[in-house]
Design an enzyme around this catalytic site. Structure first.
Site, mmCIF file in Angstrom:
data_model
loop_
_atom_site.group_PDB
_atom_site.id
_atom_site.type_symbol
_atom_site.label_atom_id
_atom_site.label_comp_id
_atom_site.label_asym_id
_atom_site.label_seq_id
_atom_site.Cartn_x
_atom_site.Cartn_y
_atom_site.Cartn_z
ATOM 1 C CG HIS A 1 -15.319 -83.885 -3.588
ATOM 2 N ND1 HIS A 1 -14.689 -83.030 -4.470
ATOM 3 C CD2 HIS A 1 -16.222 -84.583 -4.307
ATOM 4 C CE1 HIS A 1 -15.209 -83.208 -5.674
ATOM 5 N NE2 HIS A 1 -16.136 -84.149 -5.606
ATOM 6 C CD GLU B 1 -16.091 -88.239 -6.737
ATOM 7 O OE1 GLU B 1 -17.118 -88.202 -7.417
ATOM 8 O OE2 GLU B 1 -15.700 -87.279 -6.072
HETATM 9 P P1 PGA Z 1 -18.866 -84.474 -11.934
HETATM 10 O O1 PGA Z 1 -18.576 -84.384 -10.357
HETATM 11 O O2 PGA Z 1 -19.919 -85.527 -12.114
HETATM 12 O O3 PGA Z 1 -19.371 -83.100 -12.302
HETATM 13 O O4 PGA Z 1 -17.589 -84.822 -12.587
HETATM 14 C C1 PGA Z 1 -18.483 -85.531 -9.578
HETATM 15 C C2 PGA Z 1 -17.921 -85.182 -8.231
HETATM 16 O O5 PGA Z 1 -17.028 -84.311 -8.164
HETATM 17 O O6 PGA Z 1 -18.340 -85.748 -7.204
#
Ligand code: PGA
Length: 250
Positions: free
Chosen positions: A91, A161
């Site tokens: 992540h 992401e």
């Molecule tokens: P968010 O986080 O939906 O609060 O942007 C997503 C993530 O970091 O997996």
């Protein structure tokens, strides 16, 4: 029809009591078209695995080592025993706050696969990388390095992401979220890349999107075949907002 993956990432939220309250309230909301997974803090996993059956469990990180003198680390074997079937790795909050490299991420992917836990491998470009036209190069590098040495890549879930779209990195800044067009375009690129690099296995690999996902925006892109689901941070913290996101695929 394959179910869309709706994955909550609670990050460092929810004590045992709070996690149990969520599970209790979530109880009757079984989903037909969505596979629901909750990535909870380590301390909530054992409790949740006993207390509920309405979602599957993921951890948010794992040690690359099997066992030993690694103070503070949690192994894949420990996760398996408390019911985690999935685990997030790489992540951006770990890459940025804990300087995790692609090599470390790859070692964690291997550690999980050895114990038959499905890795949810996160990757994505920063704002600067996007602005300088490096999105594809970064994605390709993080995917190929993260999946290095994996026998069957379809056993890994990929999570695109874009760092600039994650709520965490927007504190005090102008809010930006990826548009339907951004998401469709990048997912098509990733699917194409996976097919080229890994053939059949690549075609079977699920790719979910994460970054400020909200029920309002989710319904615009979850419909695409190239988007196999979503990874949801902030909006997964209450049953109501998380359920609204699940409902976008119902
Ligand atoms: P968010 O986080 O939906 O609060 O942007 C997503 C993530 O970091 O997996």
């Amino acid at each position: 029809m394959t179910k869309k993956l709706i994955i909550a990432n609670w990050k460092m939220h929810k004590t045992n009591t709070e996690a149990l309250a969520f599970a209790k309230q979530f109880k009757n909301t079984q989903s037909r078209k969505a596979k629901v997974i909750v990535a909870a803090p380590f301390t909530d996993l054992a409790t949740l695995s006993v207390a509920q059956k309405d979602f599957q469990l993921a951890a948010q990180d794992v040690s690359a080592y099997d066992e030993g003198a690694y103070t503070g680390e949690i192994s894949a074997r420990m996760l398996k025993e408390v019911g985690a079937e999935y685990c997030i790795v790489g992540h951006s909050e770990r890459r940025i706050y804990h300087t995790e490299t692609d090599a470390m991420v790859s070692a964690k992917v291997q550690a999980l696969l050895k114990k038959k836990i499905t890795p949810i491998l996160c990757f994505g470009e920063t704002r600067e990388e996007r602005d300088s036209g490096k999105t594809k190069v970064i994605i390709k590098k993080q995917i190929t390095k993260g999946l290095q040495g994996v026998d069957d890549v379809s056993e890994v879930i990929l999570a695109y992401e874009p760092v600039w779209a994650i709520s965490t990195f927007q504190k005090g800044k102008k809010k930006s979220s990826a548009s339907e067009g951004d998401i469709a375009q990048v997912h098509a690129y990733i699917k194409d890349l996976l097919a080229k690099l890994f053939g059949n296995q690549g075609q079977r690999t699920a790719v979910v999107y994460g970054g400020s996902v909200h029920a309002r925006t989710c319904e615009n892109f979850i419909k695409y075949d190239d988007v196999d689901g979503v990874l949801v941070g902030r909006e997964s913290l209450t049953v109501a907002s998380f359920q609204d996101i699940i409902n976008t695929v119902e």
